[in-house]
Design an enzyme around this catalytic site. Structure first.
Site, short mmCIF file in Angstrom:
data_model
loop_
_atom_site.label_atom_id
_atom_site.label_comp_id
_atom_site.label_asym_id
_atom_site.label_seq_id
_atom_site.Cartn_x
_atom_site.Cartn_y
_atom_site.Cartn_z
N HIS A 273 0.97 -1.44 -0.05
CA HIS A 273 0.03 0.04 -0.20
C HIS A 273 1.02 1.27 -0.05
O HIS A 273 0.48 1.83 -1.28
CB HIS A 273 -0.89 0.23 1.55
N GLU A 274 1.57 1.80 0.86
CA GLU A 274 2.97 2.09 1.32
C GLU A 274 3.67 2.54 -0.10
O GLU A 274 4.05 3.43 -0.51
CB GLU A 274 3.50 2.22 2.18
N HIS B 171 1.86 4.68 -2.63
CA HIS B 171 2.25 5.88 -2.75
C HIS B 171 3.42 6.21 -2.94
O HIS B 171 3.38 7.78 -3.49
CB HIS B 171 1.83 6.86 -0.98
#
Length: 419
Positions: A18-19, A22
């Site tokens: 997820h990170e 980003h």
């Protein structure tokens, strides 16, 4: 211990991917990403690479990517401050020493009159050798050093807020998107290992000491008739057997071009809140193809997404009790139960959790990615950004409410476990 290991691996993977979404998109947009963190709280481990500090923190409750410009700088240099200046070979200021200047005897001490570390990139002030104030240019990658910790400055064009609406939206959306990508990959992996069921009356496997094994059936045998009724699909075969619990039945079986007859008595399998069914202890046949696994990954991710959204709809309309939600403790407990069922089931569980994380983060709630996307969308409609202080306050309140929800569902988890 197996449960703890499974939780660490699964949650670490979900948060990391997820990170990472980003981080990659933000860096491609030219945003300075100061930190990539797994977990919250005190740092356990860290290293620096390509302008970013990668950290693992104590509390495994999520993660974050700290982008320049999202939060106020921890250290601000104001007029009247004394700083030490260190220059690079081009004569640009490469380091600003905020304190402990005695540890840097080669620095030039300046009393700051004016400094701009975002736009003009200069520092102006008084140094011992000069009576008049002097100005020096800052290197675009200059660092300010406080308590011997160096932090790279962030020119405005490297800050999150300087980017276009589409660039900022992409950097925020990339996190949840990567959770869906991960789910697709995990389900493709599951299908590639386990295979996909095919609708043919073929013995794909045998249960130990089941009627089929005792009757001498083998993997690959084809069931042709049951009590004289021809069967052509797996559904035909299981439908007839399930309708006859604890009954003796005659089977015609094909093996390697030959056919033979066997007689079996079905076993009874009890189904909660339903009629008992008959079974003979055979497993469905499967096949392993790349196209099948690929299709399964996408279609099953879609099905999981649809089910989770439907459940959220029931929760919003009050048809689904808040008590049924699971928090960190409940998910830990469920993961332990799933881990005991084997790696394949654990892969499916990780895919479900990844889809769930992606959907939850896209909800238009403050402090979540969906809430941030909502503010970016409002900016696109209004033609100007929301006041950062007001937006920050909304996210702060939203985060506090989110923590209260986590505490509430955790309490429910504990009550369920001990009751």
């Amino acid at each position: 211990m197996n449960t703890l290991l499974a939780v660490i691996v699964i949650f670490g993977l979900l948060v990391f991917i997820h990170e990472w979404g980003h981080l990659v998109v933000a860096k491609r947009a030219g945003i300075l990403c100061r930190e990539f963190a797994i977990g919250f709280g005190p740092k356990l481990f860290s290293f620096d690479r390509n302008e970013t500090t990668y950290t693992i923190r104590l509390l495994p409750l999520g993660g974050f990517v700290r982008m320049a410009g999202e939060d106020p700088e921890l250290v601000q240099i104001k007029p009247g401050y004394e700083v030490g200046l260190i220059f690079n070979e081009e004569g640009l200021v490469s380091r600003l020493i905020i304190n402990n200047k005695s540890k840097h005897p080669d620095c030039r001490v300046m009393q700051v009159e004016q400094i701009d570390m975002e736009h003009e990139l200069f520092v102006r002030g008084y140094v011992e050798e000069e009576e008049e104030p002097v100005s020096y240019r800052l290197d675009r990658k200059a660092e300010y050093v406080y308590d011997e910790k160096a932090t790279q400055i962030a020119p405005y064009d490297r800050q999150f807020s300087s980017k276009t609406v589409s660039q900022r939206a992409a950097a925020i959306f990339a996190g949840p998107l990567m959770n869906f990508v991960l789910a697709v990959f995990l389900l493709i992996l599951y299908a590639a290992i386990a295979g996909l069921p095919i609708n043919e009356p073929i013995v794909g496997g045998l249960s130990e000491e089941g009627p089929a094994e005792e009757a001498g059936l083998e993997e690959g045998d084809v069931i042709q008739t049951i009590d004289g009724t021809e069967v052509s699909t797996w559904e035909d075969m299981t439908g007839i057997i399930q309708e006859a619990p604890n009954e003796t039945m005659d089977f015609t079986v094909a093996r390697n071009g030959d056919t033979f007859d066997v007689t079996m008595t079905t076993e009874i399998r009890e189904i909660p809140e339903a009629d008992d069914i008959g079974v003979i202890g055979v497993l469905a046949p499967t096949e392993r193809t790349f196209t099948g696994a690929l299709a399964f990954g996408f279609t099953q991710t879609y099905e999981y997404t649809k089910l989770i959204i439907e459940a959220l709809g029931l929760l919003i309309t009050g048809q689904f009790s808040l008590d049924a939600l699971a928090g960190p403790v409940g998910i830990y407990n469920y993961t332990g139960e799933v881990a005991a069922m084997g790696v394949l089931v654990l892969i499916q569980w990780a895919a479900i959790l990844s889809v769930n994380l992606g959907i939850i983060n896209l909800l238009p709630l403050p402090a979540l990615d969906g809430g941030r996307l909502m503010f970016i969308g409002l900016e696109a409609v209004r033609g100007k950004p929301i006041d950062p202080q007001k937006e920050g306050f909304v996210h702060l309140v939203g985060f506090a409410l989110l923590m209260l929800l986590v505490i509430a569902v955790t309490w429910n988890d504990i009550n369920r476990i001990f009751s």
